[in-house]
Write an enzyme that holds these catalytic residues in place. Sequence first.
Site, PDB file in Angstrom:
ATOM      1  N   ASP A  34       0.861  -1.181   0.000  1.00  0.00           N
ATOM      2  CA  ASP A  34       0.000   0.000   0.000  1.00  0.00           C
ATOM      3  C   ASP A  34       0.894   1.226   0.000  1.00  0.00           C
ATOM      4  OD1 ASP A  34      -3.201   0.480   0.680  1.00  0.00           O
ATOM      5  OD2 ASP A  34      -1.937   2.187   1.209  1.00  0.00           O
ATOM      6  N   ARG A  83     -16.938   2.557  -3.177  1.00  0.00           N
ATOM      7  CA  ARG A  83     -18.152   3.343  -3.387  1.00  0.00           C
ATOM      8  C   ARG A  83     -18.660   3.945  -2.082  1.00  0.00           C
ATOM      9  NH1 ARG A  83     -22.875   0.345  -6.367  1.00  0.00           N
ATOM     10  NH2 ARG A  83     -22.061  -1.572  -5.416  1.00  0.00           N
ATOM     11  N   ASN A  96      -9.995   5.740 -10.234  1.00  0.00           N
ATOM     12  CA  ASN A  96      -9.420   4.402 -10.095  1.00  0.00           C
ATOM     13  C   ASN A  96      -8.615   3.973 -11.314  1.00  0.00           C
ATOM     14  OD1 ASN A  96     -10.341   4.194  -7.525  1.00  0.00           O
ATOM     15  ND2 ASN A  96     -11.925   2.659  -7.929  1.00  0.00           N
ATOM     16  N   SER A 120     -10.784  -4.380  -8.047  1.00  0.00           N
ATOM     17  CA  SER A 120     -11.093  -2.949  -8.064  1.00  0.00           C
ATOM     18  C   SER A 120     -12.222  -2.619  -9.037  1.00  0.00           C
ATOM     19  CB  SER A 120      -9.841  -2.157  -8.455  1.00  0.00           C
ATOM     20  OG  SER A 120      -8.717  -2.550  -7.693  1.00  0.00           O
ATOM     21  N   ASN A 121     -13.069  -1.675  -8.638  1.00  0.00           N
ATOM     22  CA  ASN A 121     -14.185  -1.229  -9.474  1.00  0.00           C
ATOM     23  C   ASN A 121     -13.885   0.078 -10.194  1.00  0.00           C
ATOM     24  OD1 ASN A 121     -16.307  -3.176  -9.241  1.00  0.00           O
ATOM     25  ND2 ASN A 121     -16.526  -2.596  -7.087  1.00  0.00           N
ATOM     26  N   HIS A 176     -20.146  -6.550 -14.204  1.00  0.00           N
ATOM     27  CA  HIS A 176     -20.336  -6.428 -12.754  1.00  0.00           C
ATOM     28  C   HIS A 176     -21.022  -5.096 -12.485  1.00  0.00           C
ATOM     29  CE1 HIS A 176     -19.758  -7.231  -8.578  1.00  0.00           C
ATOM     30  NE2 HIS A 176     -18.846  -6.291  -8.382  1.00  0.00           N
TER      31      HIS A 176
END
Length: 317
Positions: A34, A83, A96, A120-121, A176
């Site tokens: 991270d 979200r 993103n 990840s979205n 998705h």
Amino acid sequence: MARKKISLIGGGQIGGVLAQLCALRELGDVVMFDIVEGLPQGKMLDIAEVGPVDGFDVCLKGTNSYADIAGSDVVIVTAGLPRKPGMSRDDLIEVNSKIMTQVAEGIKQYAPNSFVIVISNPLDAMVTLCQKITGFPYNRVIGQAGVLDSSRFAAFIAWELGVSVKDVVAVTLGGHGDDMVPLVRYTSVCGIPVMELLERKYKDKAKAKEVMEAMVKRTRGAGGEVVALLKTGSAFYSPASAAIAMTESILKDQKRVLPTCCFLQGEFGVNGYYVGVPAVLGENGVEQIIQFNLDAEEQAMMDKSVAAVKSLVDSLK
């Protein structure tokens, strides 16, 4: 024999659950990356210190350097903003995509032989971007969505019928998002078509159809339901477990048939896009895409879902 190595990109809620599940199942040594200094180190230390209690014996490391993911067998990407209430997954694409670009470059440089699972979205766009930047073969870059969507669908059915979730087999196709395609016709309980059981329960075909339509709608909005309840983030236990099922199938060559966001080259009439379909996951990643017939209504829903994916992905170009 050397242990397998799993690297987690993103030290948020999903990353933490992923690390714990990897350790509990002893899937291999785990590295959490991270950009926030101290965050991955603290989480991995926290998990490692309970090894004597839970009885797992793997090496856990937190890092702020992509160099530490070198030699990874599997890299799971969770990095990105989650979200918030009122947001769709697609609302995350601008910020993103910038994060994914940096992540994919790090994976390409330090873990060029790894399999990559993206969480990840917006998922369909993020896995597309990851593959494009890494340049990895399509069978080695996949997305996690369908395992979770199908699990949610199966859970709702089990709760409605009062049966074990273990005996429900459900599958979703497509992107998705709100246009995903839960396939009612191919959903069963211990081999028995789910609609037959609903019709027997309610002794009314119209009522059974109404109940199923409500479960399909809930499945499509299940992620948003969790977001609305949490208010400060999105689901993390369930997507982590879903990604672990995929990881384990690859690392152990289990050949499980799992709904996977795969790159399609003509399958289901789709060419050149990542879309959720059932696939065999083994030591070579995506080893086979399982094709089957869709009726006119199912095909129409699939076409609508694919169109939404195309629109989102094409906005990146």
